[in-house]
Scaffold this motif. Structure first.
Motif, PDB file in Angstrom:
ATOM      1  N   VAL A 141       0.794  -1.264  -0.082  1.00 14.35           N
ATOM      2  CA  VAL A 141       0.188  -0.148  -0.178  1.00 14.35           C
ATOM      3  C   VAL A 141       0.818   1.337   0.014  1.00 14.35           C
ATOM      4  CG1 VAL A 141      -1.921  -1.115   1.095  1.00 14.35           C
ATOM      5  CG2 VAL A 141      -0.376  -0.018   2.555  1.00 14.35           C
ATOM      6  N   THR A 142       2.144   1.189   0.439  1.00 16.89           N
ATOM      7  CA  THR A 142       2.920   2.427   0.361  1.00 16.89           C
ATOM      8  C   THR A 142       3.186   3.079  -0.879  1.00 16.89           C
ATOM      9  OG1 THR A 142       4.062   1.687   2.380  1.00 16.89           O
ATOM     10  CG2 THR A 142       5.246   3.154   1.144  1.00 16.89           C
ATOM     11  N   GLY A 143       2.980   4.250  -0.921  1.00 13.67           N
ATOM     12  CA  GLY A 143       2.826   5.182  -2.115  1.00 13.67           C
ATOM     13  C   GLY A 143       1.626   5.044  -3.100  1.00 13.67           C
ATOM     14  N   ARG A 144       0.545   4.515  -2.490  1.00 10.46           N
ATOM     15  CA  ARG A 144      -0.615   4.501  -3.310  1.00 10.46           C
ATOM     16  C   ARG A 144      -1.645   5.662  -2.720  1.00 10.46           C
ATOM     17  NH1 ARG A 144      -1.208  -0.373  -6.458  1.00 10.46           N
ATOM     18  NH2 ARG A 144       0.327  -1.793  -6.052  1.00 10.46           N
ATOM     19  N   PRO A 145      -2.505   6.151  -3.785  1.00 17.79           N
ATOM     20  CA  PRO A 145      -3.401   7.127  -3.146  1.00 17.79           C
ATOM     21  C   PRO A 145      -4.592   6.379  -2.302  1.00 17.79           C
ATOM     22  CG  PRO A 145      -3.504   6.822  -5.473  1.00 17.79           C
ATOM     23  CD  PRO A 145      -2.531   5.737  -5.157  1.00 17.79           C
ATOM     24  N   VAL A 146      -5.032   7.067  -1.322  1.00 23.28           N
ATOM     25  CA  VAL A 146      -6.153   6.518  -0.432  1.00 23.28           C
ATOM     26  C   VAL A 146      -7.205   5.706  -0.991  1.00 23.28           C
ATOM     27  CG1 VAL A 146      -7.783   6.798   1.285  1.00 23.28           C
ATOM     28  CG2 VAL A 146      -5.212   8.195   1.382  1.00 23.28           C
ATOM     29  N   ASN A 147      -7.725   6.249  -2.374  1.00 22.99           N
ATOM     30  CA  ASN A 147      -8.930   5.670  -2.869  1.00 22.99           C
ATOM     31  C   ASN A 147      -8.444   4.196  -3.220  1.00 22.99           C
ATOM     32  OD1 ASN A 147      -7.576   6.626  -4.769  1.00 22.99           O
ATOM     33  ND2 ASN A 147      -9.177   7.576  -5.890  1.00 22.99           N
ATOM     34  N   GLU A 148      -7.509   4.338  -3.916  1.00 17.28           N
ATOM     35  CA  GLU A 148      -6.962   2.932  -4.398  1.00 17.28           C
ATOM     36  C   GLU A 148      -6.529   1.880  -3.209  1.00 17.28           C
ATOM     37  OE1 GLU A 148      -3.611   3.198  -7.256  1.00 17.28           O
ATOM     38  OE2 GLU A 148      -3.460   0.976  -7.081  1.00 17.28           O
ATOM     39  N   VAL A 149      -6.041   2.278  -2.190  1.00 20.16           N
ATOM     40  CA  VAL A 149      -5.803   1.530  -0.934  1.00 20.16           C
ATOM     41  C   VAL A 149      -7.107   1.082  -0.404  1.00 20.16           C
ATOM     42  CG1 VAL A 149      -5.057   1.611   1.469  1.00 20.16           C
ATOM     43  CG2 VAL A 149      -3.789   2.732  -0.130  1.00 20.16           C
ATOM     44  N   LEU A 150      -8.039   1.771  -0.406  1.00 20.98           N
ATOM     45  CA  LEU A 150      -9.524   1.297   0.003  1.00 20.98           C
ATOM     46  C   LEU A 150     -10.118   0.112  -0.900  1.00 20.98           C
ATOM     47  CD1 LEU A 150     -11.106   4.593   1.290  1.00 20.98           C
ATOM     48  CD2 LEU A 150     -10.221   2.854   2.730  1.00 20.98           C
ATOM     49  N   GLU A 151      -9.844   0.197  -2.182  1.00 21.34           N
ATOM     50  CA  GLU A 151     -10.061  -0.527  -3.366  1.00 21.34           C
ATOM     51  C   GLU A 151      -9.274  -2.052  -3.062  1.00 21.34           C
ATOM     52  OE1 GLU A 151     -10.042  -0.247  -7.948  1.00 21.34           O
ATOM     53  OE2 GLU A 151      -9.859   1.742  -6.948  1.00 21.34           O
ATOM     54  N   LEU A 152      -7.953  -1.907  -2.614  1.00 18.79           N
ATOM     55  CA  LEU A 152      -7.213  -3.144  -2.538  1.00 18.79           C
ATOM     56  C   LEU A 152      -7.771  -3.767  -1.221  1.00 18.79           C
ATOM     57  CD1 LEU A 152      -3.607  -1.597  -3.254  1.00 18.79           C
ATOM     58  CD2 LEU A 152      -4.998  -3.409  -4.560  1.00 18.79           C
ATOM     59  N   ALA A 153      -8.127  -3.023  -0.219  1.00 17.29           N
ATOM     60  CA  ALA A 153      -8.631  -3.550   0.951  1.00 17.29           C
ATOM     61  C   ALA A 153      -9.984  -4.484   0.577  1.00 17.29           C
ATOM     62  CB  ALA A 153      -8.952  -2.521   2.234  1.00 17.29           C
ATOM     63  N   ASP A 154     -10.818  -4.015  -0.105  1.00 13.19           N
ATOM     64  CA  ASP A 154     -12.036  -4.645  -0.502  1.00 13.19           C
ATOM     65  C   ASP A 154     -11.768  -5.734  -1.315  1.00 13.19           C
ATOM     66  OD1 ASP A 154     -14.853  -4.224  -0.291  1.00 13.19           O
ATOM     67  OD2 ASP A 154     -14.879  -4.059  -2.522  1.00 13.19           O
ATOM     68  N   MET A 155     -10.946  -5.702  -2.200  1.00 14.68           N
ATOM     69  CA  MET A 155     -10.313  -6.866  -3.266  1.00 14.68           C
ATOM     70  C   MET A 155      -9.876  -7.834  -2.186  1.00 14.68           C
ATOM     71  SD  MET A 155      -8.107  -5.332  -6.241  1.00 14.68           S
ATOM     72  CE  MET A 155      -8.653  -3.904  -7.328  1.00 14.68           C
ATOM     73  N   PHE A 156      -8.942  -7.560  -1.365  1.00 11.11           N
ATOM     74  CA  PHE A 156      -8.490  -8.582  -0.314  1.00 11.11           C
ATOM     75  C   PHE A 156      -9.518  -9.147   0.555  1.00 11.11           C
ATOM     76  CE2 PHE A 156      -6.041  -9.592   3.572  1.00 11.11           C
ATOM     77  CZ  PHE A 156      -5.009 -10.425   3.037  1.00 11.11           C
ATOM     78  N   HIS A 203     -12.595 -14.632   0.965  1.00 11.94           N
ATOM     79  CA  HIS A 203     -13.819 -15.440   0.770  1.00 11.94           C
ATOM     80  C   HIS A 203     -13.847 -16.067  -0.683  1.00 11.94           C
ATOM     81  CE1 HIS A 203     -14.756 -12.393   4.071  1.00 11.94           C
ATOM     82  NE2 HIS A 203     -15.200 -13.624   4.627  1.00 11.94           N
ATOM     83  N   GLY A 204     -12.686 -16.193  -1.257  1.00  7.52           N
ATOM     84  CA  GLY A 204     -12.805 -17.103  -2.149  1.00  7.52           C
ATOM     85  C   GLY A 204     -12.538 -16.694  -3.634  1.00  7.52           C
ATOM     86  N   ALA A 205     -12.684 -15.373  -3.757  1.00  7.71           N
ATOM     87  CA  ALA A 205     -12.461 -14.575  -5.026  1.00  7.71           C
ATOM     88  C   ALA A 205     -10.873 -14.670  -5.575  1.00  7.71           C
ATOM     89  CB  ALA A 205     -12.689 -13.217  -4.981  1.00  7.71           C
ATOM     90  N   GLU A 206     -10.687 -14.782  -6.878  1.00  8.75           N
ATOM     91  CA  GLU A 206      -9.400 -14.968  -7.442  1.00  8.75           C
ATOM     92  C   GLU A 206      -8.681 -13.436  -7.108  1.00  8.75           C
ATOM     93  OE1 GLU A 206      -7.544 -16.751  -9.718  1.00  8.75           O
ATOM     94  OE2 GLU A 206      -8.862 -18.272  -8.688  1.00  8.75           O
ATOM     95  N   PRO A 207      -7.391 -13.549  -6.790  1.00 11.95           N
ATOM     96  CA  PRO A 207      -6.592 -12.167  -6.367  1.00 11.95           C
ATOM     97  C   PRO A 207      -6.501 -11.378  -7.456  1.00 11.95           C
ATOM     98  CG  PRO A 207      -5.531 -14.126  -6.200  1.00 11.95           C
ATOM     99  CD  PRO A 207      -6.646 -14.825  -6.325  1.00 11.95           C
ATOM    100  N   ASP A 208      -6.776 -10.175  -7.400  1.00 11.59           N
ATOM    101  CA  ASP A 208      -6.354  -9.141  -8.421  1.00 11.59           C
ATOM    102  C   ASP A 208      -4.978  -9.001  -8.326  1.00 11.59           C
ATOM    103  OD1 ASP A 208      -7.776  -6.539 -10.008  1.00 11.59           O
ATOM    104  OD2 ASP A 208      -5.718  -6.083  -9.071  1.00 11.59           O
ATOM    105  N   GLU A 209      -4.391  -8.691  -9.454  1.00 14.89           N
ATOM    106  CA  GLU A 209      -2.584  -8.548  -9.573  1.00 14.89           C
ATOM    107  C   GLU A 209      -2.179  -7.638  -8.792  1.00 14.89           C
ATOM    108  OE1 GLU A 209      -2.243  -6.359 -13.864  1.00 14.89           O
ATOM    109  OE2 GLU A 209      -1.655  -8.496 -13.656  1.00 14.89           O
ATOM    110  N   ARG A 210      -2.988  -6.463  -8.337  1.00 14.28           N
ATOM    111  CA  ARG A 210      -2.602  -5.192  -7.862  1.00 14.28           C
ATOM    112  C   ARG A 210      -2.398  -5.558  -6.349  1.00 14.28           C
ATOM    113  NH1 ARG A 210      -6.778  -0.646  -8.882  1.00 14.28           N
ATOM    114  NH2 ARG A 210      -8.033  -2.413  -9.480  1.00 14.28           N
ATOM    115  N   LEU A 211      -3.136  -6.825  -5.918  1.00 15.32           N
ATOM    116  CA  LEU A 211      -2.479  -7.247  -4.645  1.00 15.32           C
ATOM    117  C   LEU A 211      -1.169  -7.833  -4.290  1.00 15.32           C
ATOM    118  CD1 LEU A 211      -5.891  -8.996  -3.714  1.00 15.32           C
ATOM    119  CD2 LEU A 211      -5.052  -7.096  -2.787  1.00 15.32           C
ATOM    120  N   GLY A 212      -0.461  -7.973  -5.291  1.00 12.60           N
ATOM    121  CA  GLY A 212       1.035  -8.225  -5.352  1.00 12.60           C
ATOM    122  C   GLY A 212       1.134  -9.501  -4.174  1.00 12.60           C
ATOM    123  N   GLU A 213       2.192  -9.349  -3.181  1.00  8.36           N
ATOM    124  CA  GLU A 213       2.405 -10.348  -2.375  1.00  8.36           C
ATOM    125  C   GLU A 213       1.478 -10.852  -1.805  1.00  8.36           C
ATOM    126  OE1 GLU A 213       6.676 -11.089  -0.060  1.00  8.36           O
ATOM    127  OE2 GLU A 213       5.758  -8.828  -0.648  1.00  8.36           O
TER     128      GLU A 213
END
Ligand code: ZN
Length: 141
Positions: free
Chosen positions: A78-93, A98-108
């Motif tokens: 999350v370091t260096g990312r805009p807050v709105n994108e971080v909130l999106e990543l939190a939602d993807m995570f 809960h079983g969804a395929e990980p988005d590549e932006r989740l990285g490690e």
């Protein structure tokens, strides 16, 4: 256990033993504490924000390997990312846990996908990002 599961476990243990961005951040803009009572995991996040971008995140905590390794991985992602994108990543995570395929932006953080098969540990993995969301929501008030 498959080779992939073994590799995931190695990545988790590696972060647990050598946590990144670990320790208090001084000075910091926001400090937020999180707790997962079902496992006893504790987490304190320190954040610096500049012009809507998360410029620095560090953590301190105690708890199981999954909770602490997720925190370490999250600080990198999350370091260096805009807050709105971080909130999106939190939602993807959360969806991944809960079983969804990980988005590549989740990285490690994608290595935590295996936790979806361990319902008792979902809260351990989710603690970092729910604590981060709480901190950012407080910052936007
Ligand atoms: Zn835990």
């Amino acid at each position: 256990m498959s080779l992939l599961d073994t590799l995931y476990q190695q990545a988790i243990l590696e972060h647990y033993k050598n946590p990144r961005n670990h320790g208090p951040l001084d000075p910091h803009d926001i400090k937020e504490e999180g707790l997962n009572p079902s496992c006893g995991d504790e987490l304190t996040l320190y954040l610096n924000l500049h012009d809507g971008v998360l410029t620095r995140v560090t953590f301190e905590g105690e708890g199981c390997a999954i909770s602490q390794a997720t925190a370490s991985m999250m600080t990198k992602v999350v370091t260096g990312r805009p807050v709105n994108e971080v909130l999106e990543l939190a939602d993807m995570f959360r969806q991944m846990l809960h079983g969804a395929e990980p988005d590549e932006r989740l990285g490690e953080l994608a290595v935590m996908r295996g936790v979806a098969k361990l319902p008792a540990r979902v809260k351990c993995a989710a603690l970092s990002l729910t604590t981060l969301e709480a901190a950012l929501q407080r910052a936007q008030v």
